[in-house]
Design an enzyme around this catalytic site. Structure first.
Site, PDB file in Angstrom:
ATOM      1  N   LYS A 117       0.869  -1.184   0.000  1.00  0.00           N
ATOM      2  CA  LYS A 117       0.000   0.000   0.000  1.00  0.00           C
ATOM      3  C   LYS A 117       0.905   1.233   0.000  1.00  0.00           C
ATOM      4  O   LYS A 117       2.048   1.168   0.454  1.00  0.00           O
ATOM      5  CB  LYS A 117      -0.880  -0.004   1.262  1.00  0.00           C
TER       6      LYS A 117
ATOM      7  N   GLY B  82     -20.373   7.323   4.240  1.00  0.00           N
ATOM      8  CA  GLY B  82     -19.448   7.657   3.160  1.00  0.00           C
ATOM      9  C   GLY B  82     -20.025   7.265   1.815  1.00  0.00           C
ATOM     10  O   GLY B  82     -20.178   6.086   1.516  1.00  0.00           O
ATOM     11  N   VAL B  83     -20.375   8.276   1.023  1.00  0.00           N
ATOM     12  CA  VAL B  83     -20.925   7.976  -0.311  1.00  0.00           C
ATOM     13  C   VAL B  83     -20.004   8.559  -1.385  1.00  0.00           C
ATOM     14  O   VAL B  83     -20.420   9.318  -2.253  1.00  0.00           O
ATOM     15  CB  VAL B  83     -22.396   8.459  -0.461  1.00  0.00           C
TER      16      VAL B  83
ATOM     17  N   ASN C 161     -16.644   7.150  -3.939  1.00  0.00           N
ATOM     18  CA  ASN C 161     -16.622   6.226  -5.076  1.00  0.00           C
ATOM     19  C   ASN C 161     -17.349   4.919  -4.772  1.00  0.00           C
ATOM     20  O   ASN C 161     -18.272   4.528  -5.474  1.00  0.00           O
ATOM     21  CB  ASN C 161     -15.169   5.924  -5.471  1.00  0.00           C
TER      22      ASN C 161
ATOM     23  N   TYR D 262     -21.141   5.338  -3.272  1.00  0.00           N
ATOM     24  CA  TYR D 262     -22.111   5.758  -4.291  1.00  0.00           C
ATOM     25  C   TYR D 262     -22.591   4.549  -5.115  1.00  0.00           C
ATOM     26  O   TYR D 262     -23.797   4.334  -5.285  1.00  0.00           O
ATOM     27  CB  TYR D 262     -21.482   6.814  -5.204  1.00  0.00           C
TER      28      TYR D 262
HETATM   29  P1  NAD Z   1     -13.631   8.104  -1.585  1.00  0.00           P
HETATM   30  O1  NAD Z   1     -12.630   9.081  -1.124  1.00  0.00           O
HETATM   31  O2  NAD Z   1     -14.136   8.187  -2.963  1.00  0.00           O
HETATM   32  O3  NAD Z   1     -14.915   8.101  -0.616  1.00  0.00           O
HETATM   33  C1  NAD Z   1     -14.819   8.172   0.755  1.00  0.00           C
HETATM   34  C2  NAD Z   1     -15.943   9.074   1.205  1.00  0.00           C
HETATM   35  O4  NAD Z   1     -16.021   9.055   2.628  1.00  0.00           O
HETATM   36  C3  NAD Z   1     -15.740  10.527   0.792  1.00  0.00           C
HETATM   37  O5  NAD Z   1     -16.893  10.978   0.118  1.00  0.00           O
HETATM   38  C4  NAD Z   1     -15.516  11.251   2.115  1.00  0.00           C
HETATM   39  O6  NAD Z   1     -16.019  12.573   2.099  1.00  0.00           O
HETATM   40  C5  NAD Z   1     -16.295  10.378   3.054  1.00  0.00           C
HETATM   41  N1  NAD Z   1     -15.916  10.481   4.461  1.00  0.00           N
HETATM   42  C6  NAD Z   1     -14.693  10.634   5.020  1.00  0.00           C
HETATM   43  N2  NAD Z   1     -14.769  10.664   6.348  1.00  0.00           N
HETATM   44  C7  NAD Z   1     -16.080  10.529   6.649  1.00  0.00           C
HETATM   45  C8  NAD Z   1     -16.820  10.480   7.857  1.00  0.00           C
HETATM   46  N3  NAD Z   1     -16.224  10.587   9.047  1.00  0.00           N
HETATM   47  N4  NAD Z   1     -18.162  10.321   7.806  1.00  0.00           N
HETATM   48  C9  NAD Z   1     -18.775  10.195   6.612  1.00  0.00           C
HETATM   49  N5  NAD Z   1     -18.153  10.259   5.440  1.00  0.00           N
HETATM   50  C10 NAD Z   1     -16.819  10.422   5.460  1.00  0.00           C
HETATM   51  O7  NAD Z   1     -12.989   6.654  -1.306  1.00  0.00           O
HETATM   52  P2  NAD Z   1     -13.502   5.246  -1.818  1.00  0.00           P
HETATM   53  O8  NAD Z   1     -12.644   4.817  -2.938  1.00  0.00           O
HETATM   54  O9  NAD Z   1     -14.972   5.264  -1.971  1.00  0.00           O
HETATM   55  O10 NAD Z   1     -13.118   4.313  -0.571  1.00  0.00           O
HETATM   56  C11 NAD Z   1     -13.949   4.244   0.579  1.00  0.00           C
HETATM   57  C12 NAD Z   1     -13.395   3.176   1.509  1.00  0.00           C
HETATM   58  O11 NAD Z   1     -13.380   1.918   0.843  1.00  0.00           O
HETATM   59  C13 NAD Z   1     -11.962   3.407   1.973  1.00  0.00           C
HETATM   60  O12 NAD Z   1     -11.780   2.914   3.284  1.00  0.00           O
HETATM   61  C14 NAD Z   1     -11.134   2.568   1.008  1.00  0.00           C
HETATM   62  O13 NAD Z   1      -9.882   2.194   1.552  1.00  0.00           O
HETATM   63  C15 NAD Z   1     -12.045   1.388   0.849  1.00  0.00           C
HETATM   64  N6  NAD Z   1     -11.849   0.632  -0.373  1.00  0.00           N
HETATM   65  C16 NAD Z   1     -11.972   1.236  -1.580  1.00  0.00           C
HETATM   66  C17 NAD Z   1     -11.828   0.473  -2.746  1.00  0.00           C
HETATM   67  C18 NAD Z   1     -12.016   1.074  -4.109  1.00  0.00           C
HETATM   68  O14 NAD Z   1     -12.171   0.307  -5.075  1.00  0.00           O
HETATM   69  N7  NAD Z   1     -12.063   2.395  -4.245  1.00  0.00           N
HETATM   70  C19 NAD Z   1     -11.513  -0.891  -2.662  1.00  0.00           C
HETATM   71  C20 NAD Z   1     -11.416  -1.485  -1.405  1.00  0.00           C
HETATM   72  C21 NAD Z   1     -11.589  -0.713  -0.264  1.00  0.00           C
END
Ligand code: NAD
Length: 351
Positions: free
Chosen positions: A80, A181-182, A184, A187
């Site tokens: 990572k 958290g909505v 990527n 949503y």
């Molecule tokens: P992202 O940044 O697109 O979305 C995260 C969202 O959480 C943001 O909209 C942010 O404003 C919101 N957020 C942050 N702190 C918050 C809080 N205290 N309360 C409410 N909302 C809050 O990131 P993502 O890619 O959607 O990833 C979300 C989670 O999923 C992360 O933990 C990431 O490590 C994990 N993840 C993502 C993927 C992927 O394919 N993108 C894969 C595996 C795991």
């Protein structure tokens, strides 16, 4: 500042500190294990409260990637990266290209991709300097692109499996889900859930993202500090980690926690706390493996989107197996997943 004595250090193979005065880049790449293959895991860009917080995060996340990749059956080890959003941080093409050079210096030991705060566009900048990058724009007929929709699909299948196991229901129609958290992942998860007839409650620090979920999925907005404690069927954490703790678990009213955020448990002992509270917990690195399955297909090639979706859907039965083993042994689900992952890595290491 310590690495070797850091509580999340787990005999990591290599930790690379990346600094570039010209662009202001400050990053860390942590390689936990290359036993199963190149250490793969996304790059997170975040405003950490301290350098220690970033080190803790990257060490913990990279170990989680070893386990995630093992459980997803991938030829990937675990790694990572984090890029520090320092107060004077200025994102630029040169900064991401420089990060790409650091990735390249590892000669394939680490493969990067998107995580929180990153995008496909940034991955393209990184790719100008290294071929060890995934999550690039999708070519027709091939796997690739933003992994988030695949991550969300895997979480959706995992929620279905958890609901079948805990609530004995074969459909999500009419069930309620609170999504923290909505962005990527959150949503796209909301989209799958809404299509399945679930009622949604959402919270995000970004109000525009909340509004998008309200407009598109008739989600009900909830205060940030209340979303985990909603009286709903499922809580789906999809923001940051360490949200399930000694302090938060007693206040949770849902009987299922199944979401995409990495490192949801503050400590391993929180898995036992959830079990004792009668809450079924879907281990994070198992349920959120859809994105890395997509990344692996893109990186190694040879699989189309349909095949990737089929492999991501297998997350549901994989979780059902963990739930069953946990129930029959009386052990927490996180412990079952950890021991399965360690066994896979251990067997490969001795082979
Ligand atoms: P992202 O940044 O697109 O979305 C995260 C969202 O959480 C943001 O909209 C942010 O404003 C919101 N957020 C942050 N702190 C918050 C809080 N205290 N309360 C409410 N909302 C809050 O990131 P993502 O890619 O959607 O990833 C979300 C989670 O999923 C992360 O933990 C990431 O490590 C994990 N993840 C993502 C993927 C992927 O394919 N993108 C894969 C595996 C795991």
């Amino acid at each position: 500042m310590s690495v070797f004595s850091n509580s999340s250090f787990d005999d990591h193979e290599r930790v690379l500190f990346c600094s570039d005065a010209a662009t202001g880049l400050r990053a860390i790449i942590a390689i936990h294990s290359t036993v199963l293959g190149p250490a793969a895991g996304g790059c997170r860009q975040w405003a950490y409260a301290s350098e220690e917080a970033g080190i803790y995060d990257v060490l913990r996340l990279s170990r989680g990637m070893s386990y995630k990749n093992a459980m997803a059956g991938l030829r990937f080890g675990g790694g990572k990266a984090v890029i520090f959003k320092t107060p004077d941080f200025k994102p630029s093409e040169a900064l991401y290209e420089r990060f790409g050079e650091f990735v390249d210096s590892l000669q394939g030991e680490y493969v990067t991709a998107e995580d929180v705060g990153m995008s496909v566009a940034v991955m393209e900048m990184i790719a100008r300097r290294t071929k060890y990058v995934s999550g690039l724009p999708q070519r027709a007929g091939h796997a690739g692109g933003d992994p988030s929709p695949k991550t969300a699909f895997g979480i959706f299948k995992g929620i279905e499996a958890a609901v079948a196991f805990k609530l004995q229901k074969s459909s999500l129609q009419g069930l309620s889900v609170a999504v923290q958290g909505v962005g990527n992942v959150g949503y796209y998860l909301c989209r799958y859930l809404a299509e399945a007839g679930a009622n949604l409650r959402v919270a995000d620090i970004d109000e525009d993202r909340v509004q998008r979920a309200v407009d598109e999925f008739a989600a009900v907005p909830v205060a940030l500090d209340e979303i985990l404690y909603q009286d709903v069927d499922v809580v789906a954490p999809c923001a940051l980690g360490a949200i399930l703790s000694e302090q938060t678990i007693p206040k949770i009213r849902s009987s299922i926690i199944a979401g995409g955020a990495n490192n949801q448990l503050e400590t391993d002992a929180d898995g036992r706390r959830l079990l004792d509270a009668g809450i079924l917990y879907a281990p994070d690195y198992v349920i959120n493996g859809g994105g890395i399955i997509n990344v692996a297909s893109e990186f190694y090639g040879g699989e189309d989107d349909e095949e990737v979706m089929r492999r991501v859907a297998a997350i549901g039965p994989r979780l059902s197996g963990i739930f069953q083993e946990a129930a029959s042994s009386g052990r927490p689900t996180n412990e079952i997943a950890d021991s399965q992952a360690r066994r896979i890595i251990g067997e490969a290491g001795t082979a």
